[in-house]
Design a protein around this motif. Structure first.
Motif, PDB file in Angstrom:
ATOM      1  N   MET A 116       1.889  13.343  12.058  1.00 54.28           N
ATOM      2  CA  MET A 116       1.389  12.064  12.531  1.00 54.28           C
ATOM      3  C   MET A 116       1.627  10.979  11.478  1.00 54.28           C
ATOM      4  N   TYR A 117       1.877   9.784  11.948  1.00 52.42           N
ATOM      5  CA  TYR A 117       2.044   8.611  11.086  1.00 52.42           C
ATOM      6  C   TYR A 117       3.219   8.767  10.109  1.00 52.42           C
ATOM      7  N   GLU A 118       4.294   9.402  10.514  1.00 49.22           N
ATOM      8  CA  GLU A 118       5.389   9.707   9.595  1.00 49.22           C
ATOM      9  C   GLU A 118       5.989   8.448   8.972  1.00 49.22           C
ATOM     10  N   GLN A 119       6.298   7.451   9.782  1.00 45.52           N
ATOM     11  CA  GLN A 119       6.916   6.241   9.232  1.00 45.52           C
ATOM     12  C   GLN A 119       5.976   5.530   8.275  1.00 45.52           C
ATOM     13  N   ARG A 120       4.699   5.504   8.616  1.00 46.27           N
ATOM     14  CA  ARG A 120       3.742   4.833   7.754  1.00 46.27           C
ATOM     15  C   ARG A 120       3.608   5.564   6.417  1.00 46.27           C
ATOM     16  N   LEU A 121       3.627   6.870   6.472  1.00 47.91           N
ATOM     17  CA  LEU A 121       3.507   7.640   5.231  1.00 47.91           C
ATOM     18  C   LEU A 121       4.693   7.386   4.306  1.00 47.91           C
ATOM     19  N   ASP A 122       5.874   7.225   4.859  1.00 48.48           N
ATOM     20  CA  ASP A 122       7.046   6.935   4.022  1.00 48.48           C
ATOM     21  C   ASP A 122       6.876   5.607   3.289  1.00 48.48           C
ATOM     22  N   VAL A 123       6.350   4.592   3.992  1.00 51.93           N
ATOM     23  CA  VAL A 123       6.129   3.289   3.371  1.00 51.93           C
ATOM     24  C   VAL A 123       5.065   3.385   2.290  1.00 51.93           C
ATOM     25  N   LEU A 124       3.989   4.087   2.581  1.00 57.98           N
ATOM     26  CA  LEU A 124       2.908   4.230   1.602  1.00 57.98           C
ATOM     27  C   LEU A 124       3.388   4.973   0.360  1.00 57.98           C
ATOM     28  N   ARG A 125       4.127   6.014   0.567  1.00 55.38           N
ATOM     29  CA  ARG A 125       4.602   6.829  -0.558  1.00 55.38           C
ATOM     30  C   ARG A 125       5.454   6.000  -1.517  1.00 55.38           C
ATOM     31  N   ALA A 126       6.243   5.104  -0.957  1.00 57.44           N
ATOM     32  CA  ALA A 126       7.111   4.281  -1.795  1.00 57.44           C
ATOM     33  C   ALA A 126       6.337   3.224  -2.575  1.00 57.44           C
ATOM     34  N   GLY A 127       5.076   2.947  -2.166  1.00 62.81           N
ATOM     35  CA  GLY A 127       4.332   1.871  -2.817  1.00 62.81           C
ATOM     36  C   GLY A 127       3.108   2.317  -3.577  1.00 62.81           C
ATOM     37  N   LEU A 128       3.011   3.607  -3.904  1.00 60.56           N
ATOM     38  CA  LEU A 128       1.812   4.100  -4.577  1.00 60.56           C
ATOM     39  C   LEU A 128       1.600   3.461  -5.947  1.00 60.56           C
ATOM     40  N   ASP A 129       2.671   3.145  -6.624  1.00 62.67           N
ATOM     41  CA  ASP A 129       2.529   2.515  -7.941  1.00 62.67           C
ATOM     42  C   ASP A 129       2.818   1.017  -7.880  1.00 62.67           C
ATOM     43  N   GLY A 130       2.767   0.469  -6.657  1.00 63.91           N
ATOM     44  CA  GLY A 130       3.030  -0.955  -6.491  1.00 63.91           C
ATOM     45  C   GLY A 130       2.066  -1.578  -5.514  1.00 63.91           C
ATOM     46  N   ARG A 131       2.553  -1.887  -4.334  1.00 64.87           N
ATOM     47  CA  ARG A 131       1.763  -2.663  -3.382  1.00 64.87           C
ATOM     48  C   ARG A 131       0.530  -1.920  -2.878  1.00 64.87           C
ATOM     49  N   TYR A 132       0.524  -0.593  -2.941  1.00 68.30           N
ATOM     50  CA  TYR A 132      -0.632   0.186  -2.481  1.00 68.30           C
ATOM     51  C   TYR A 132      -1.354   0.878  -3.632  1.00 68.30           C
ATOM     52  N   ALA A 133      -1.193   0.358  -4.826  1.00 67.98           N
ATOM     53  CA  ALA A 133      -1.789   1.005  -6.001  1.00 67.98           C
ATOM     54  C   ALA A 133      -3.312   1.062  -5.919  1.00 67.98           C
ATOM     55  N   ALA A 134      -3.944  -0.008  -5.443  1.00 66.73           N
ATOM     56  CA  ALA A 134      -5.408  -0.024  -5.366  1.00 66.73           C
ATOM     57  C   ALA A 134      -5.910   0.983  -4.341  1.00 66.73           C
ATOM     58  N   GLN A 135      -5.214   1.083  -3.200  1.00 70.25           N
ATOM     59  CA  GLN A 135      -5.630   2.037  -2.177  1.00 70.25           C
ATOM     60  C   GLN A 135      -5.391   3.473  -2.648  1.00 70.25           C
ATOM     61  N   TRP A 136      -4.302   3.684  -3.394  1.00 71.86           N
ATOM     62  CA  TRP A 136      -4.033   5.011  -3.940  1.00 71.86           C
ATOM     63  C   TRP A 136      -5.089   5.400  -4.974  1.00 71.86           C
ATOM     64  N   LYS A 137      -5.527   4.444  -5.762  1.00 68.85           N
ATOM     65  CA  LYS A 137      -6.588   4.715  -6.736  1.00 68.85           C
ATOM     66  C   LYS A 137      -7.864   5.155  -6.023  1.00 68.85           C
ATOM     67  N   ARG A 138      -8.197   4.457  -4.946  1.00 68.41           N
ATOM     68  CA  ARG A 138      -9.384   4.835  -4.170  1.00 68.41           C
ATOM     69  C   ARG A 138      -9.255   6.247  -3.624  1.00 68.41           C
ATOM     70  N   LEU A 139      -8.082   6.565  -3.080  1.00 66.71           N
ATOM     71  CA  LEU A 139      -7.887   7.878  -2.474  1.00 66.71           C
ATOM     72  C   LEU A 139      -7.965   8.984  -3.517  1.00 66.71           C
ATOM     73  N   ARG A 140      -7.299   8.793  -4.641  1.00 63.24           N
ATOM     74  CA  ARG A 140      -7.310   9.873  -5.636  1.00 63.24           C
ATOM     75  C   ARG A 140      -8.686  10.034  -6.278  1.00 63.24           C
ATOM     76  N   GLU A 141      -9.430   8.932  -6.430  1.00 63.47           N
ATOM     77  CA  GLU A 141     -10.780   9.063  -6.968  1.00 63.47           C
ATOM     78  C   GLU A 141     -11.682   9.811  -5.992  1.00 63.47           C
ATOM     79  N   GLN A 142     -11.494   9.567  -4.711  1.00 66.59           N
ATOM     80  CA  GLN A 142     -12.279  10.307  -3.726  1.00 66.59           C
ATOM     81  C   GLN A 142     -11.924  11.792  -3.765  1.00 66.59           C
ATOM     82  N   CYS A 143     -10.653  12.088  -3.921  1.00 68.92           N
ATOM     83  CA  CYS A 143     -10.235  13.488  -4.026  1.00 68.92           C
ATOM     84  C   CYS A 143     -10.769  14.124  -5.308  1.00 68.92           C
ATOM     85  N   ASP A 144     -10.825  13.371  -6.397  1.00 72.89           N
ATOM     86  CA  ASP A 144     -11.431  13.878  -7.632  1.00 72.89           C
ATOM     87  C   ASP A 144     -12.895  14.232  -7.403  1.00 72.89           C
ATOM     88  N   TRP A 145     -13.579  13.439  -6.595  1.00 65.81           N
ATOM     89  CA  TRP A 145     -14.990  13.716  -6.312  1.00 65.81           C
ATOM     90  C   TRP A 145     -15.143  15.032  -5.561  1.00 65.81           C
TER      91      TRP A 145
END
Length: 643
Positions: free
Chosen positions: A1-30
């Motif tokens: 599910m959401y294959e195209q969206r995941l490709d876009v997100l993956r390419a922006g983890l250290d850029g345009r989606y860095a804040a959202q990635w930080k939130r996600l990984r901190e939640q996973c750390d919890w």
């Protein structure tokens, strides 16, 4: 599910989606620091669904095996529970809906080589079948056909997600048929009879379903859903000044359980609402942790990290409400009128409402469906007997308050009128609108809401027990540009009655030369312009907000002013409320004008004129010519609505 969206997100983890990635990984750390129970707890297990989704998304975006291993730990526990849900409708309600959604996403994102892939699919098949069978067998009762409330949206979204993951078209088609009805019957003004807290809990699932449908079937229902298109306006206008707290009409665990960054992101992206993007930023940057830890809603905002990631659109610039959002608003379906003196944190705000149970559209359509099909569809248990009540806030504090969450719902727990000590007919139970006559409806009429000014009248006589013989109970509320309130209650019955006005406050009310409501940095002077007896009272409210945790109790103590006009067939109660600073208070200025007809109140710099029963305004020549300040504005309002 959401294959195209995941490709876009993956390419922006250290850029345009860095804040959202930080939130996600901190939640996973919890999650890594927690120990999921191996035996089903007595309380809800809804949090297992988003736990699986968060960890699976982190794995899918990064390929980090640690996230997949951690997902296996949580999924293994969920698979091990023989039933999803324990205290209330095991396998057939919210726990099942939440887990079906989150674990179905995880099943797809973790892949066929996931160590628990077969066991997970088998469990999803079992739980999905149980939920589907219940939906079919219970059609016309409970959530299966309760189109206006959160259980319906959550359970059918969970069923749809599992159906797409397992290729079970009978599940997805049933969910689609349900939501095709839901989006047609929800009010187009975006108002929610369940109140802000359940809006925050339930409405994300409507967005989740529409997003899923678009992804899996390429069906775009966003423009078809007028409710979702308008509902951010409702939510924004129910923000107390400062935006962190919410107005708490309906069942509200507290005043800090109203925000969803994820939902704001999705509404912003789908409908290009810059204010929704702005509020999402504010919550994420300023309020998030207070929301997470003070909220009474579970699982709460922290597990929504995966949705914040999926739904963020960085191409939409934020727009502050102060730039273009009106200071007054009217939502006719719920009979909800709001006004504020500004969008600044110290502004004064009122929220005033009156409608039939569930709102006009739900009331009409549920009665029609029930009559034609023999169903029971309304399920408005979170809607209180609060027609005609209002909430007042000023300078960051609540002054005239609502009771929040209650199981035994009573009009006397709101800022209303008791008649011979009685509230609304058939109250003092959880679902006060269940089984009552169609004709028992409150209505908001003569509404003017513009430029931070409100005039509205709630017609309430039909809500009281018939044996009281009430022929009229109309409450008119005026909110002035300076944030003052004029309240006019016109009452009549076929025999002498006691008419008792109630005002509830969080803190003890001060009685003396003047009556004062105080809270934090704010206070309000209350003047009762007529012959009434005044007495203080204490109002206690208790609630269990979730059937999945029977032992949970919320309690609340309110301090209540009771002002009674005794034993009269008619009564006119004229009340003014003047907010000011509690630290540097200015004296009250409200004074009743001696007009020949109608009603008049003058303040230091404002005058409010209200018509008589024939709709005629005071016309004393000296008054019309000599009043200073904003009298012309207020007079324009009253004249306009009475022509």
């Amino acid at each position: 599910m959401y294959e195209q969206r995941l490709d876009v997100l993956r390419a922006g983890l250290d850029g345009r989606y860095a804040a959202q990635w930080k939130r996600l990984r901190e939640q996973c750390d919890w999650y890594r620091t927690q120990t999921p129970p191996t035996e089903h707890p007595s309380a809800s297990i809804t949090y297992f669904g988003p736990a699986a989704a968060n960890l699976a998304l982190a794995y899918r975006l990064t390929g980090n095996e640690g996230y997949r291993s951690e997902a296996a730990r949580w999924i293994s526990a969920a698979i091990g529970f023989p039933h999803w849900g324990k205290a209330h409708l095991p396998d057939h309600d919210l726990d099942a809906g939440w887990l079906l959604h989150g674990l179905s996403l995880a099943s797809v994102w973790l892949g066929d080589d996931f160590e628990l892939a077969k066991e997970l699919r088998a469990k999803l098949e079992l739980q999905g079948s149980r939920l589907y069978d219940f939906a079919v067998e219970s059609e016309g009762t409970w959530w299966s056909s309760s189109y206006w409330q959160n259980h319906n949206w959550i359970c059918y979204t969970g069923l749809a997600t599992a159906g797409y993951a397992l290729q079970r078209p009978e599940w997805t088609e049933r969910a689609k048929a349900n939501f095709a009805t839901v989006i047609e019957v929800l009010p187009s003004d975006g108002s929610d009879m369940e109140g802000v807290v359940y809006w925050r809990y339930g409405v994300p699932w409507l967005a989740t379903y529409l997003d899923l449908l678009q992804d899996r079937e390429e069906l775009d229902w966003w423009d078809r859903c007028a409710f979702l298109k308008s509902t951010f306006s409702y939510r924004l206008q129910q923000c107390a000044p400062g935006f962190e707290e919410n107005i708490d009409h309906g069942d509200c665990h507290d005043r800090r359980s109203g925000h969803s960054v994820a939902l704001y992101r999705k509404l912003a992206a789908a409908y290009r609402i810059g204010e929704a993007q702005w509020l999402a930023d504010q919550v994420a940057e300023r309020f998030f942790w207070r929301e997470a830890y003070a909220s009474g809603v579970k699982p709460g905002v922290m597990p929504e990290a995966y949705l914040e990631m999926l739904w963020y659109d960085d191409t939409l610039p934020p727009v502050a409400p102060a730039e273009r959002t009106p200071l007054s608003a009217y939502f006719p379906d719920l009979g909800l009128v709001t006004a504020r003196t500004g969008w600044d944190d110290d502004a004064t705000m009122v929220s005033f409402k009156a409608a039939p149970g569930g709102g006009h559209q739900a009331w009409e359509l549920s009665h029609q469906l029930d009559r034609e099909r023999g169903w029971d569809t309304l399920s408005a248990g979170h809607h209180h007997p609060d027609a005609g009540s209002f909430v007042l806030t000023s300078r960051g504090a609540f002054l005239a308050v609502d009771e929040g969450y209650s199981n035994r719902k009573r009009a006397g727990d709101h800022n209303l009128i008791l008649v011979d000590g009685l509230g609304y007919a058939d109250e003092d139970r959880y679902h006060v609108y269940k089984g009552i006559p169609y004709e028992r409806q409150a209505r908001m009429v003569d509404v003017y809401a513009a430029d931070g000014v409100v005039h509205a009248t709630a017609r309430l006589a039909a809500m009281y027990p018939a044996e009281l013989g009430i022929t009229r109970l109309d409450r008119t509320l005026v909110f002035t540009p300076a944030g003052r309130i004029v309240l006019l209650d016109r009452c009549a019955a076929d025999a002498p009655r006691d008419w008792t006005l109630l005002l509830h406050a969080d803190w003890p009310i001060e009685y003396g030369a003047e009556i004062a409501l105080r809270s934090g940095s704010a206070q309000a002077w209350v003047r009762l312009h007529g012959p009434v007896s005044v007495e203080p009272a204490i109002t206690e409210v208790e609630a269990n907000p979730t059937s999945s945790t029977p032992s949970l109790r919320l309690t609340r103590t309110m301090h209540t002013l009771r002002a009674t006009a005794s034993q009269s067939t008619t009564a006119t109660l004229l009340t003014t409320i003047e907010p000011t600073s509690s630290l540097h208070p200015t004296p009250p200025t409200a004074r009743r004008l001696p007009v020949r007809r109608g009603h008049g109140i003058t303040f230091a710099d404002e005058t409010v004129l209200l018509p008589d029963d024939a709709g005629l305004l005071p016309d004393d020549a000296g008054l019309i010519e000599g009043t200073k300040g904003l009298h012309a504005i207020i007079r324009t309002i009253t004249t306009r609505i009475t022509i």
